[in-house]
Design an enzyme around this catalytic site. Structure first.
Site, PDB file in Angstrom:
ATOM      1  N   LYS A   1       0.831  -1.208   0.000  1.00  0.00           N
ATOM      2  CA  LYS A   1       0.000   0.000   0.000  1.00  0.00           C
ATOM      3  C   LYS A   1       0.872   1.267   0.000  1.00  0.00           C
ATOM      4  O   LYS A   1       2.088   1.186  -0.002  1.00  0.00           O
ATOM      5  CB  LYS A   1      -0.937  -0.016   1.212  1.00  0.00           C
ATOM      6  CG  LYS A   1      -1.998  -1.108   1.121  1.00  0.00           C
ATOM      7  CD  LYS A   1      -2.861  -0.963  -0.100  1.00  0.00           C
ATOM      8  CE  LYS A   1      -4.056  -1.904  -0.140  1.00  0.00           C
ATOM      9  NZ  LYS A   1      -3.747  -3.321  -0.024  1.00  0.00           N
TER      10      LYS A   1
HETATM   11  C1  LIG Z   1     -10.106  -2.357  -1.624  1.00  0.00           C
HETATM   12  C2  LIG Z   1      -9.375  -3.156  -0.584  1.00  0.00           C
HETATM   13  N1  LIG Z   1      -9.933  -3.291   0.634  1.00  0.00           N
HETATM   14  C3  LIG Z   1      -9.334  -3.968   1.603  1.00  0.00           C
HETATM   15  C4  LIG Z   1      -8.122  -4.579   1.397  1.00  0.00           C
HETATM   16  C5  LIG Z   1      -7.525  -5.378   2.501  1.00  0.00           C
HETATM   17  O1  LIG Z   1      -6.446  -4.754   3.074  1.00  0.00           O
HETATM   18  P1  LIG Z   1      -5.515  -5.586   4.075  1.00  0.00           P
HETATM   19  O2  LIG Z   1      -4.614  -6.402   3.205  1.00  0.00           O
HETATM   20  O3  LIG Z   1      -4.793  -4.540   4.852  1.00  0.00           O
HETATM   21  O4  LIG Z   1      -6.387  -6.421   4.917  1.00  0.00           O
HETATM   22  C6  LIG Z   1      -7.487  -4.461   0.165  1.00  0.00           C
HETATM   23  C7  LIG Z   1      -6.190  -5.089  -0.054  1.00  0.00           C
HETATM   24  O5  LIG Z   1      -5.534  -4.906  -1.043  1.00  0.00           O
HETATM   25  C8  LIG Z   1      -8.141  -3.745  -0.878  1.00  0.00           C
HETATM   26  O6  LIG Z   1      -7.609  -3.649  -2.083  1.00  0.00           O
END
Ligand SMILES: Cc1ncc(COP(=O)(O)O)c(C=O)c1O
Length: 417
Positions: A215
């Site tokens: 990210k």
């Molecule tokens: C739109 C979206 N929401 C949530 C997530 C989940 O994030 P995490 O990997 O921090 O749980 C992602 C992961 O890429 C995502 O693209």
């Protein structure tokens, strides 16, 4: 073709890196090296922060977790809003859903076109997802389609800021207000983006961020919930840490409280000290990451603008902290071949997203008309976007796309200046 609007030059000693940060220990990719979709920056600043935190010896949630939350709040310019860090955005969404009391019998209206993390966070509570279409301009949930899906069972709306473009949250908040619903904003892609001068996270209901491996900034794995309600903080602390009522303050001082009660079903999804230290180091560099990514997005846009074969997003990126760079292939039948062509040239690509309504687990989920979603899931291709890129790498990507569509390579006059 001329690249316009490029305020940066490759700086001396930057090994051809474009943008800011020539002093960073970034090795440009060799011309024969595969270009990954993501390439997080994990230089000496990050290693030092992790090593220093390890030397303190307090590994769990602690002082640094608190400092990271404060720094996130500061970066977002939050006033009277509260940051609760977690070990992922998925868990941030999950505990935000628990906070608003999601459970069996409830429905949450959500775009199908998003990462399944959001859907899984909802269905884990026992609530059901109801799939809603996205709008073509920003591929975020279409406020005009939300209302027709609302029933007495609807409890919340999941709004996603796709690739960093802020969704039309004001309209969604307005609908939610009229029907007494809550809004979970999945801003996993949008840390650092702004809408009309307001940072994402500073004007929503419950906003969840990701600090995952690739990210905008990373804590390796991590996330956060932002809430405007002070009374939510204690509940989120309990949800994040096994339902324990009273040890957060002690842990924030690198201490333990051995007398506590357990007051609810909780989970175990706090952010530890080493990830927090890494996040703090990353936050120091975020302006540079964002500026550079904007520069590279504009480079791509300028290089693709004369192609009818791909559709670009209508943005100058000025308010966007771009997490990924996505084009839509006008003829969906050619997407696979484009991806293969790029792969043969050593350029990795991705697909964001597949459309969760097609997944086995969600086969029975209620849904509205998904015609935009059906089209775009066949069209989207994610091209490499890193916090630091050199001109040769950008040109390899651009030329790969252009030659696939039978166009000339990027001319020398396209050199950013
Ligand atoms: C739109 C979206 N929401 C949530 C997530 C989940 O994030 P995490 O990997 O921090 O749980 C992602 C992961 O890429 C995502 O693209």
């Amino acid at each position: 073709m001329t690249i316009v609007g490029n305020p940066f030059r490759p700086a001396a000693g930057s090994h051809g890196l474009l943008g800011r940060g020539p002093g960073r220990a970034v090795q440009p990719l060799r011309p024969d090296e595969r270009i990954p979709v993501y390439r997080p920056y994990l230089g000496p600043e990050v290693e030092r922060a992790a090593a220093d935190a390890l030397a303190v010896g307090w590994l769990g949630m602690g002082r640094l977790s608190r400092q990271f939350e404060e720094a996130v709040g500061e970066r977002l310019g939050l006033v009277d809003r509260h940051v609760v860090s977690t070990n992922s955005c998925t868990e941030a969404l999950h505990i935000a859903g628990r906070l608003i009391g999601l459970g069996p019998g409830d429905e949450v209206i959500a775009p199908s076109f998003t990462y399944v993390a959001g859907h899984q966070a909802i269905t884990r509570t026992g609530a059901e997802v109801v799939f809603c279409d996205v709008e073509p301009a920003n591929l975020s949930i279409d406020p005009a389609r939300v209302e027709e899906l609302i029933t007495p069972r609807t409890k919340a709306i999941l709004a996603v800021d796709y690739l960093g473009l802020p969704c039309r949250l004001d309209e969604i908040l307005d609908i939610a207000g009229r029907y007494g619903l809550r809004v979970l904003e999945d801003a996993a892609h949008a840390f650092g983006s702004e809408s009309r001068g307001r940072p994402v996270g500073s004007y929503g209901d419950l906003t969840c961020f990701s600090f995952g491996p690739v990210k905008m900034i990373t804590t390796l794995e991590g996330g956060a919930v932002v809430t405007p309600h002070e009374q939510d903080v204690q509940v989120l602390h309990e949800l994040r840490h096994l339902g324990v009522d009273s040890d957060t303050d002690a842990r924030y001082r690198n201490q333990r409280n051995w007398e506590f009660d357990v007051v609810r079903q909780g989970y175990r999804c706090h952010l530890g000290s080493i990830p927090a230290a890494i996040g703090l180091a990353q936050l120091e560099m975020i302006d540079e990451f964002i500026d550079n990514r904007r520069l590279y997005c504009r480079f791509y846009d300028d290089a693709f603008r004369d192609l009818d074969d791909v559709q670009l997003f209508d943005t100058d990126w000025a308010d966007v902290a771009p997490y990924i760079y996505v084009v839509r292939v006008t003829d969906p039948g050619r997407r696979h071949d484009l991806m293969r062509h790029l792969s043969d040239l050593g350029v990795a690509t991705g697909v964001h997203f597949l459309g969760a309504h097609g997944f086995t687990f969600y086969a029975d989920a209620r849904r509205g008309d998904l015609s935009v979603t059906e089209r775009v899931i066949e069209q989207v291709v994610t091209l490499p976007l890193h916090p630091y890129m050199d001109e040769g790498t950008l040109r390899r990507v651009v030329d790969g796309v252009r030659t696939f569509f039978g166009r000339d390579r990027l001319g020398q006059e396209a050199t950013p200046r």
